[in-house]
Design an enzyme around this catalytic site. Structure first.
Site, PDB file in Angstrom:
ATOM      1  N   LYS A 128       0.837  -1.207   0.000  1.00 39.60           N
ATOM      2  CA  LYS A 128       0.000   0.000   0.000  1.00 39.60           C
ATOM      3  C   LYS A 128       0.870   1.255   0.000  1.00 39.60           C
ATOM      4  O   LYS A 128       0.642   2.177  -0.782  1.00 39.60           O
ATOM      5  CB  LYS A 128      -0.933   0.017   1.219  1.00 39.60           C
ATOM      6  CG  LYS A 128      -1.901   1.197   1.194  1.00 39.60           C
ATOM      7  CD  LYS A 128      -2.768   1.263   2.422  1.00 39.60           C
ATOM      8  CE  LYS A 128      -2.057   1.970   3.547  1.00 39.60           C
ATOM      9  NZ  LYS A 128      -2.911   2.272   4.699  1.00 39.60           N
ATOM     10  N   ASP A 146      -6.366   0.625   0.041  1.00 42.77           N
ATOM     11  CA  ASP A 146      -6.466   0.722   1.498  1.00 42.77           C
ATOM     12  C   ASP A 146      -7.684  -0.096   1.950  1.00 42.77           C
ATOM     13  O   ASP A 146      -8.282  -0.830   1.161  1.00 42.77           O
ATOM     14  CB  ASP A 146      -6.569   2.187   1.947  1.00 42.77           C
ATOM     15  CG  ASP A 146      -7.910   2.796   1.576  1.00 42.77           C
ATOM     16  OD1 ASP A 146      -8.697   2.143   0.847  1.00 42.77           O
ATOM     17  OD2 ASP A 146      -8.195   3.915   2.020  1.00 42.77           O
TER      18      ASP A 146
END
Ligand code: SF4
Length: 226
Positions: A128, A146
């Protein structure tokens, strides 16, 4: 029933979301709003299990002390920990920041690498964080995943994965090229406004006719959606 939408349906979902959601946020804060890749990486590390406002407070305090890996390593651990205390897990994050800076200098002369592989080889940087830095600092067309994006994609049927990292890989393979640039924004806004964690607003959802979760559960279990 299929577990995943086909490519035509995936493209249709992105087309609908691109029209229904506002798109790229110009005033992004936190890891997405940093002026350089180093601060974006550090800010991303600070954001783990932290509210956005606490991450921002910690990042401001830390970057008032140092904005380069060399300057960061000049700081004592106690000073780093004190600055980043608002974002929690500050002892672990202090260790990660130090290891990140040491590796960055040793392996890259202090310059943040511009590839996902290079970024993810650095201590404290996962998929991420790497994708956020690639997208927001280096301008790559990448959908960073996310918790909101992961949830939305797996409900609709854009992905079928237990982890955000696998969802990111599936999105990269299945999303149309034109959606990679701003897809992160459409999905995250959709996850915050419509396909919320609890009680998703399926009755008002623009993609309900395509959504696999809705096809299975309809409105009966909205309060328990996963
Ligand atoms: S129909 Fe419901 S579960 Fe499916 S994407 Fe829309 S809000 Fe989310």
């Amino acid at each position: 029933m299929a577990d995943l939408l086909d490519r035509t349906e995936v493209e249709e979902v992105f087309r609908i979301l691109s029209e229904a959601m506002p798109g790229r946020t110009r005033t992004a804060k936190g890891p997405k709003g940093q002026p350089d890749a180093f601060r974006s990486c550090i800010s991303c590390m600070l954001s783990a299990q932290s509210l956005d406002r606490n991450t921002a407070t910690a990042a401001r305090a830390l970057f008032a002390l140092a904005t380069t890996p060399e300057a960061m390593l000049e700081l004592a651990d106690e000073d780093i920990a004190a600055a980043i205390k608002p974002c929690g897990l500050y002892n672990m994050k202090t260790r990660n920041i130090r290891a990140f800076c040491e590796t960055l200098i040793a392996a890259h002369g202090g310059r943040v690498p511009e590839t996902r592989e290079g970024l993810m080889a650095l201590p404290g940087i996962g998929r991420k964080c790497a994708d956020i830095v690639l997208s927001f600092t280096f301008g790559a067309d990448v959908i960073a995943v996310d918790t909101h994006v992961h949830r939305v994609c797996n409900r609709i049927g854009l992905a079928k994965a237990k982890t955000a990292d696998v969802t990111a890989s599936q999105l990269e393979a299945r999303a149309p090229d034109w959606a990679l640039r701003d897809g992160h924004f459409w999905l995250i806004q959709f996850g915050k406004r419509v396909c919320t964690s609890r009680a998703p607003k399926c009755e008002k959802c623009p993609v309900s006719r395509l959504c696999l979760w809705y096809a299975r559960h309809g409105t009966r279990e909205q309060g328990e959606a996963s």
